[in-house]
Design an enzyme around this catalytic site. Structure first.
Site, PDB file in Angstrom:
ATOM      1  N   ASP A 320       0.796  -1.222   0.000  1.00 35.60           N
ATOM      2  CA  ASP A 320       0.000   0.000   0.000  1.00 35.60           C
ATOM      3  C   ASP A 320       0.836   1.283   0.000  1.00 35.60           C
ATOM      4  O   ASP A 320       0.414   2.289  -0.564  1.00 35.60           O
ATOM      5  CB  ASP A 320      -0.969   0.009   1.183  1.00 35.60           C
ATOM      6  CG  ASP A 320      -2.183  -0.897   0.930  1.00 35.60           C
ATOM      7  OD1 ASP A 320      -2.394  -1.285  -0.235  1.00 35.60           O
ATOM      8  OD2 ASP A 320      -2.896  -1.217   1.887  1.00 35.60           O
ATOM      9  N   GLU A 323       3.124   1.093  -3.639  1.00 38.11           N
ATOM     10  CA  GLU A 323       2.352   1.055  -4.883  1.00 38.11           C
ATOM     11  C   GLU A 323       1.338   2.203  -4.947  1.00 38.11           C
ATOM     12  O   GLU A 323       1.256   2.912  -5.944  1.00 38.11           O
ATOM     13  CB  GLU A 323       1.608  -0.286  -4.993  1.00 38.11           C
ATOM     14  CG  GLU A 323       2.548  -1.477  -5.190  1.00 38.11           C
ATOM     15  CD  GLU A 323       1.851  -2.830  -5.119  1.00 38.11           C
ATOM     16  OE1 GLU A 323       2.472  -3.822  -5.523  1.00 38.11           O
ATOM     17  OE2 GLU A 323       0.700  -2.925  -4.633  1.00 38.11           O
ATOM     18  N   GLY A 325       0.842   4.631  -2.341  1.00 39.14           N
ATOM     19  CA  GLY A 325       1.185   5.852  -1.607  1.00 39.14           C
ATOM     20  C   GLY A 325       0.311   5.988  -0.367  1.00 39.14           C
ATOM     21  O   GLY A 325      -0.866   6.337  -0.453  1.00 39.14           O
ATOM     22  N   TYR A 408      -9.978  -0.088   2.196  1.00 45.82           N
ATOM     23  CA  TYR A 408      -9.617  -0.040   3.615  1.00 45.82           C
ATOM     24  C   TYR A 408      -9.278   1.364   4.080  1.00 45.82           C
ATOM     25  O   TYR A 408      -8.715   2.154   3.320  1.00 45.82           O
ATOM     26  CB  TYR A 408      -8.388  -0.914   3.877  1.00 45.82           C
ATOM     27  CG  TYR A 408      -8.729  -2.238   4.507  1.00 45.82           C
ATOM     28  CD1 TYR A 408      -9.062  -2.308   5.854  1.00 45.82           C
ATOM     29  CD2 TYR A 408      -8.726  -3.405   3.778  1.00 45.82           C
ATOM     30  CE1 TYR A 408      -9.387  -3.520   6.448  1.00 45.82           C
ATOM     31  CE2 TYR A 408      -9.050  -4.624   4.357  1.00 45.82           C
ATOM     32  CZ  TYR A 408      -9.377  -4.675   5.695  1.00 45.82           C
ATOM     33  OH  TYR A 408      -9.695  -5.858   6.277  1.00 45.82           O
ATOM     34  N   ASP A 409      -9.569   1.658   5.337  1.00 43.52           N
ATOM     35  CA  ASP A 409      -9.156   2.906   5.961  1.00 43.52           C
ATOM     36  C   ASP A 409      -8.188   2.577   7.094  1.00 43.52           C
ATOM     37  O   ASP A 409      -8.502   1.740   7.941  1.00 43.52           O
ATOM     38  CB  ASP A 409     -10.353   3.653   6.564  1.00 43.52           C
ATOM     39  CG  ASP A 409     -11.363   4.067   5.504  1.00 43.52           C
ATOM     40  OD1 ASP A 409     -11.921   3.160   4.845  1.00 43.52           O
ATOM     41  OD2 ASP A 409     -11.604   5.275   5.338  1.00 43.52           O
ATOM     42  N   HIS A 463      -6.801 -12.714   4.813  1.00 41.10           N
ATOM     43  CA  HIS A 463      -5.673 -11.895   4.369  1.00 41.10           C
ATOM     44  C   HIS A 463      -4.907 -11.385   5.572  1.00 41.10           C
ATOM     45  O   HIS A 463      -5.326 -11.599   6.722  1.00 41.10           O
ATOM     46  CB  HIS A 463      -6.179 -10.710   3.530  1.00 41.10           C
ATOM     47  CG  HIS A 463      -7.138  -9.828   4.284  1.00 41.10           C
ATOM     48  ND1 HIS A 463      -8.477 -10.122   4.406  1.00 41.10           N
ATOM     49  CD2 HIS A 463      -6.938  -8.688   4.985  1.00 41.10           C
ATOM     50  CE1 HIS A 463      -9.061  -9.195   5.147  1.00 41.10           C
ATOM     51  NE2 HIS A 463      -8.150  -8.317   5.511  1.00 41.10           N
ATOM     52  N   HIS A 465      -2.535  -7.907   7.170  1.00 43.13           N
ATOM     53  CA  HIS A 465      -2.073  -6.521   7.026  1.00 43.13           C
ATOM     54  C   HIS A 465      -0.768  -6.444   7.810  1.00 43.13           C
ATOM     55  O   HIS A 465      -0.769  -6.736   9.007  1.00 43.13           O
ATOM     56  CB  HIS A 465      -3.033  -5.522   7.665  1.00 43.13           C
ATOM     57  CG  HIS A 465      -4.431  -5.602   7.155  1.00 43.13           C
ATOM     58  ND1 HIS A 465      -4.940  -4.716   6.251  1.00 43.13           N
ATOM     59  CD2 HIS A 465      -5.432  -6.467   7.435  1.00 43.13           C
ATOM     60  CE1 HIS A 465      -6.200  -5.025   5.993  1.00 43.13           C
ATOM     61  NE2 HIS A 465      -6.526  -6.088   6.700  1.00 43.13           N
TER      62      HIS A 465
HETATM   63 CU   LIG Z   1      -8.358  -6.943   6.908  1.00 37.77          CU
END
Ligand SMILES: [Cu+2]
Ligand SMILES: *[C@@H]1O[C@H](CO)[C@@H](O)[C@H](O)[C@H]1NC(C)=O
Ligand SMILES: *[C@@H]1O[C@H](CO)[C@@H](O)[C@H](O)[C@H]1NC(C)=O
Ligand SMILES: *[C@@H]1O[C@H](CO)[C@@H](O)[C@H](O)[C@H]1NC(C)=O
Length: 673
Positions: A320, A323, A325, A408-409, A463, A465
């Site tokens: 993130d 790629e 920013g 996503y935030d 997934h 993070h």
């Molecule tokens: Cu997640």
């Protein structure tokens, strides 16, 4: 005496104010201003003559002076700021250029064509252009009508493609996936599964098109999150609440320098990293001086790999920061909701694809957090006839950015405590990336679906993070060491004690990089960055301790191509000797990178790290097994870590700190923006 020196200081300050040229004097770490960005554009365009070339600005950021230059400026300033330079990554005629621009001489001082693997950050403009292509592409239009859907309700988004062992250099491409609105604005939960469009960004055209299968588009019902679209029954509303500082904020922001309580630090902004904390020093009352803690701290990379190996999903292994920013995706913070009522906001600027400055209003907020917590306390009832009680409420300072990377935030906080701690926390919220399926109940599922069925026809894929933080701690000076204080169980076998076991601390100083690679969770240890050249009065090395929060390391195998690219996720902790060019743990060119410029590769040199200027890299992670509460929008999930003084001060540094004055209602009035 005190007053005469105060007068002297005042006099010098007034003199400087008169003598210095008007306007804000740059701190050498200040981010590029809009006028500097405009100058850079002019200089680079002039350097690249001829309007026949396609020149795009992929990244423009401060090329900061070397560390010794900054440190000596800090000691001697206000003197002339070292010359301002910018680092530009541009695409010119399908080639990547690394350009350094000097703003005092208005010259390009170097221009190098990068020929290695990987591509620079994606711009918003090229993603927008690519996203529009399918809507005018006949085969795509046919796919939409075959599904009986309305083209006007389709929106498309860009997804980086990763690298999966191809030997041949691939073109600069993106995959475009499309979603269906028609009754909701929550587009990510209505994927048009089965359709993949590949766009060549340099030619800006579709080069491959796949429509492999049709599954139902998940229904719009129950996917809205906007208040205006909600129907009763509503949840219980908390009573009115606010934070009020009738005397104004307790911090001062001068340019980008923030001063609060015993802390001073510089707050920068970069489109790749987001907020950058530099030169954080804490005032030591006993020593009557500021002491250095953190030279620099920022999010170096984020890695978000999905765990579905099928054709439509295997490539989803996003970086993130490198790629998309992390700062580029920052959104304006909304007063009173993103940040509390007592927050102060800062704007950010970046260069658009054409090089022109673009403003992100309220990109950062700074506020004092008063959350009803206790900084320290004690009640003493052991003395006959007396009860002693002392309590100090906790007030801390928070710097916040929110980056919305597609669905996503990420809420990124840096918190400074008067006790000397620096806490970094990231909160995850927003919308999950989901996969359209035929299933409407878990009873129907007989195969591995790589995720959780959250709603009819909706699988949220497993997934991770991972956020990797660059933490250049300079505890009381440049030269530091990394110490593992292992907690070891010791047996008592000689009957010298009624106890048969206890634990003790065995300290090991890491000599080289390989000694400092740590996967958390196995052996209990305190992890410290100490200054071996500075001791407290009683002889302990001054230090700061890393207190990890909940953390995860990658579960992918070492030969998985995405893991090779994100090899920094193999360990939670790494330590390297300071090297100005080692900034981005996933490589400078993260898009389609091949893992040849990662923290893991740098660390293979196994350099010496004892009593040197060292950088601590900390990777926190979430393994995300989605659950139904994450749908249609996920409540914030947080993780973080703390850097806490360990024998840095002679004693509790907040013992003699007064609590904030109590605010008596109804005298104060709330200022509402
Ligand atoms: Cu997640
Ligand atoms: C510039 O890009 C456009 C499309 O993005 C293309 O049509 C044009 O040929 C390019 N020009 C050059 C000189 O490469
Ligand atoms: C700094 O790091 C880069 C990238 O790892 C490397 O090429 C360079 O040799 C390093 N410089 C020094 C002085 O070690
Ligand atoms: C503050 O409130 C008290 C009680 O309501 C009132 O007597 C006093 O005059 C107020 N002071 C100011 C400065 O408004």
């Amino acid at each position: 005496m005190a007053s005469s020196s105060t007068f002297k200081t005042l006099f010098v300050l007034i003199l400087l104010w008169i003598l210095l040229p008007s306007g804000h004097q740059h701190h050498p770490l200040d981010p590029l201003t809009p006028s500097e960005l405009a100058q850079i554009r002019t200089i680079v365009k002039g350097w690249n003559p001829g309007s026949t070339h396609n020149l795009t600005f992929q990244y423009v950021g401060l090329e900061e002076p070397d560390k010794p230059t900054i440190l000596s400026w800090l000691l001697k300033h206000p003197t002339k700021t070292p010359s301002r330079q910018a680092f530009v990554i541009a695409r010119v005629d399908k080639k990547t250029h690394e350009i350094i621009v000097d703003l005092s001489t208005h010259l390009v001082i170097s221009d190098r064509i990068y020929t290695g693997y990987g591509y620079p950050l994606l711009t918003f403009e090229e993603q927008t252009a690519a996203n529009a292509l399918p809507l005018k592409y006949a085969p795509f239009i046919a796919s939409i009508s075959k599904r009986g859907l309305k083209l006007a309700e389709v929106v498309c988004e860009s997804f980086s493609v990763g690298w999966f062992g191809e030997r041949r250099r691939s073109k600069r491409v993106l995959k475009i996936l499309c979603f269906y609105l028609d009754g909701t604005e929550n587009l990510y939960v209505r994927p048009l599964e089965g359709i993949t469009v590949v766009v060549d960004l340099d030619d800006m055209k579709i080069t491959e098109y796949y429509d492999r299968f049709v599954v139902p588009v998940p229904k719009a019902d129950g996917t809205e999150y906007q208040a205006s679209k909600q129907k009763p029954p509503f949840g219980q509303r908390p009573k009115a609440i606010t934070v009020v500082q009738p005397d104004g904020p307790g911090f001062k922001i001068d340019g980008h320098t923030v001063r609060w309580a015993n802390w001073v630090f510089h707050l920068g902004f970069d489109i790749r990293a987001g907020p950058i904390i530099s030169l954080a020093s804490i005032y030591d009352i006993e020593k009557n001086t500021f002491r250095r803690v953190l030279y620099k701290g920022y999010v170096s990379e984020m890695f978000v790999p999905y765990m579905d190996p099928t054709e439509e999903w295997y490539y989803k292994t996003y970086f993130d920061a490198g790629e998309y920013g992390f700062g580029l995706c920052a959104v304006p913070l909304e007063p009173l909701t993103d940040c509390p009522a007592n927050a102060v906001f800062m704007d950010g600027y970046f260069a658009g694809q054409d090089g022109k400055p673009i403003k992100i209003s309220n990109v950062l907020c700074v506020f004092e957090r008063y959350a009803g917590d206790v900084m320290w306390r004690h009640t003493e009832t052991g003395i006959p006839g007396k009860v002693i009680r002392e309590v100090r409420p906790e007030v801390s300072l928070v710097v916040r950015m929110v980056s919305t990377v597609g669905n996503y935030d990420y809420i990124v906080d840096w918190e400074f405590k008067q006790s000397g701690s620096i806490k970094a926390v990231v909160g995850l919220t927003g919308v999950l990336e989901v996969k359209g399926v035929t299933y409407t109940h878990t009873d129907q599922i007989k195969e591995n679906v790589y995720g959780t069925l959250l709603a009819e026809n909706t699988i949220a894929v497993y997934h991770d993070h991972f956020l990797s933080y660059h933490l250049d701690l300079d505890v009381d000076g440049d030269d530091n060491s990394f110490v593992k204080a292992k907690l070891q169980t010791t047996r008592v076998t000689d009957k010298s004690s009624p106890r048969t076991s206890y634990w003790t601390v065995v300290k090991e100083t890491a000599k080289t990089e390989s000694d400092a690679r740590i996967q958390l969770g196995s052996d209990p240890a305190e992890l410290l960055v100490v200054n071996p050249n500075k001791k407290t009065n009683v002889g302990n090395n001054v230090g700061y301790r890393l207190i990890p929060g909940s953390s995860a390391a990658s579960l992918l195998s070492d030969d998985d191509y995405s893991q090779i690219r994100a090899a920094f996720t193999k360990y939670n902790v790494w330590v390297t000797p300071y090297n100005k060019s080692e900034k981005w743990v996933g490589g400078v060119y993260a898009d389609q990178s091949r893992g040849d410029d990662t923290l893991a590769i740098w660390s293979q040199r196994d350099r010496e790290i004892e009593n040197k200027d060292i950088v601590l890299w900390y990777t926190l992670g979430f393994h995300h097994v989605p659950c139904q509460e994450d749908f249609p929008l996920m409540p914030t999930l947080s993780a973080g870590f703390e850097l806490r003084p360990a024998n840095f001060f002679e004693s509790n540094p907040v013992l003699n700190t007064k609590p904030p004055k109590h605010v008596v209602w109804p005298n104060c009035t709330t200022k509402v923006q």
